[in-house]
Design an enzyme around this catalytic site. Sequence first.
Site, PDB file in Angstrom:
ATOM      1  N   ASP A 336     -20.958  33.876  -8.849  1.00 15.00           N
ATOM      2  CA  ASP A 336     -19.907  34.358  -9.752  1.00 15.00           C
ATOM      3  C   ASP A 336     -20.333  34.237 -11.217  1.00 15.00           C
ATOM      4  OD1 ASP A 336     -17.534  35.672  -9.501  1.00 15.00           O
ATOM      5  OD2 ASP A 336     -16.270  33.903  -9.669  1.00 15.00           O
ATOM      6  N   ASP A 389     -11.666  35.639  -4.810  1.00 15.53           N
ATOM      7  CA  ASP A 389     -11.108  34.462  -5.473  1.00 15.53           C
ATOM      8  C   ASP A 389      -9.920  33.881  -4.716  1.00 15.53           C
ATOM      9  OD1 ASP A 389     -12.955  34.713  -7.540  1.00 15.53           O
ATOM     10  OD2 ASP A 389     -11.683  36.115  -8.628  1.00 15.53           O
TER      11      ASP A 389
END
Length: 510
Positions: A336, A389
Site C-alpha cells: 500500500d 481496506d
Amino acid sequence: MASVAAFVAPLALSGSRASTSRAQLWCLGRPGAGWATSRRRRSRVVALATGGEDAAAATVRAVENTDVTASAGVNGALTEAATTPPPSPPPPPVFPARVRRTLTPDLAVGYAVFAAAQAIPFVWPNSGNVGDVLFFMATASSALYTGAKGAAFEADSTEKLTPKQAATAPIGASFSLFGAYCLLRYTDVNVGALFNVVTTSLGALCLKEMVDPVTHGLLPAGVRDWVALRLGGGGDSGSSGLDAGNVVTGEEAAPTAEGKPSPQANGGELLVYGDEMVAWAFAIAITVAYLTKTGPPNFLLSNVIAGALCARVLSFIRPESFLAIAGLLTGLLAYDIFWVWGTEVMVSVAVAIDTPAKFLFPRAISPEAAAASTSAAAAYPFAVLGAGDVIVPGVYAAFCLLALDKVLVYGRDASAAGGDISAVPAGPYFRAALAAYVAGLAVCFGANMVFHAAQPALVYLVPALIGSTLLTAAARGEFWPVVRYKAVAAMEARGEAANEEALSQDKVDS
C-alpha cells in the site's frame, strides 16, 4: 305329470316375477336378499319341471347352502376390509440438512448500521468532510463486523493461509495492479469492462449470500422451506425443474450411522428453496440495475455490491497462525505504501475503473475546479475507500474472533463452529480489533483532510490492529500463546500428511 309341469313352468316363472315385485321393494334394505329369494323360486320351478318334488327340494337345499356360503364369504370380505387399515402413503422425500446463516441479532445490527450509513448522502447532502468520515467509518466497520460474524457459519476447513502464501500475496497483487495500469495507459483495451464482468459476477453471488439470512429469517415457513427447484441427480422423480409439490416441514435430514446428515439423502440433487429464490431475485435485480446505469457511477448500488463482496470474501480466508495473518498485513502494508505514496498507479487505477470493488461517497466539485485540476483524483466526484481496506482488516478481525477468542479465551475447538453463531461470542480480542479498526480509519481520514492527498489506509490500520491484539494479550497474560498460536486443524492436517509421507517412504525403502 312331467308334461303338465313342463307346460306350467313358463307361466309359473312369469307369475313369480310379478308376485315378487313387492318383496323386492321390501328387500331393498337387505342387500342380496331379494336376489336370493328369486333364485330359490326359479330353482324350485325348474326342478319341478325336470325331476319332481323330491328333486326340487334337493335342488333348493343346495342353492340355499350355496347362498349361505356366498353370504359368509361376502360378509367375511366386508369385515376384513373394515378392519384392515388403508395403505399408508409413500414417505416424503428426505432432504439434506440446511445449515443457513440465520438472521441473528449480531447480523441484524451489522445490516442496520450499513443501511443507515447509505442514507447519509441523502439525508445530509453536501455534508463535506464530516459526512464522508461518518459514512466510511460506519460502512466499513459494519461490513467488517458482518463478515467476521458471518464467518462462523463457514466450514473450518483444513486449508489454511500459510506464512508462505501470506508472503507471496503482496507480490501477486502488485503484478495485477501494475498490469491493469499498463493496459489503461498504453492500450485501448477496455479494462473497466473486463473488471466489471468479473467484479459484478462475483458481487452478485456474494450479494445473494448476504441476503440469505434476511430471507431465511423473515419469510414465512411455507415460502422459506418450499423446494422451488430441483436440479440434477436422480431422486424419486428422476427429473429436474420446478417441483411445486415439495414443502420441507423441517430442516433436519435423516442422520447417518455417524449421526451426521447424509449428503446424498436427496439423490444428489441440488435443491433451491423459496428463500434462496427471493435472495437470487434481489441480487440479480441490483446487479442488472448497476450494469444498466448511465452517466456517473450509481454510488448506492456500487456500495451495496461492494459491501456484500467484502463481507463474504473475508469469511473464506482462514489464516493458520498469528504469524501468518500478521505477515499478510505487514506485506500488504508495504504494498500500500509503495503503490499509493511511491507512484501514481493505485490512485489512477482506482478512479479510472468504475467497478463495485470500492465504497463511494459523493462530493461537490465545481466545474471550474474540475477543469483547473491536473489530477484525475482531484476531479473525481467521489471520495473513495477501496475494498481491500475492509477485506484485509476483516480477515484479521475474523481470526481474532474464531481463533483467539474461541480457542484461547473460551477454550473451544476452532473447528466446532458448526454454523451456530451463538457459539462464537465476541471476546476481548475481537472487540479490541474492531475498536482499533475504527480508530485507525478515523486517523486515516484525519490525515487525508490535513494533507489533502490520498492516504494508504493500511498504514494506519495495520499497526492499530496488531498493536491492539498484542496489548490485549499482554494485559491478559497470554502474549506468547497468542504469538505462537496455530490452528489445531492445520497441525492435524500437517501431521497426517507427514505420516502418509513417512508410510510411503517406508514402503519404498522396503
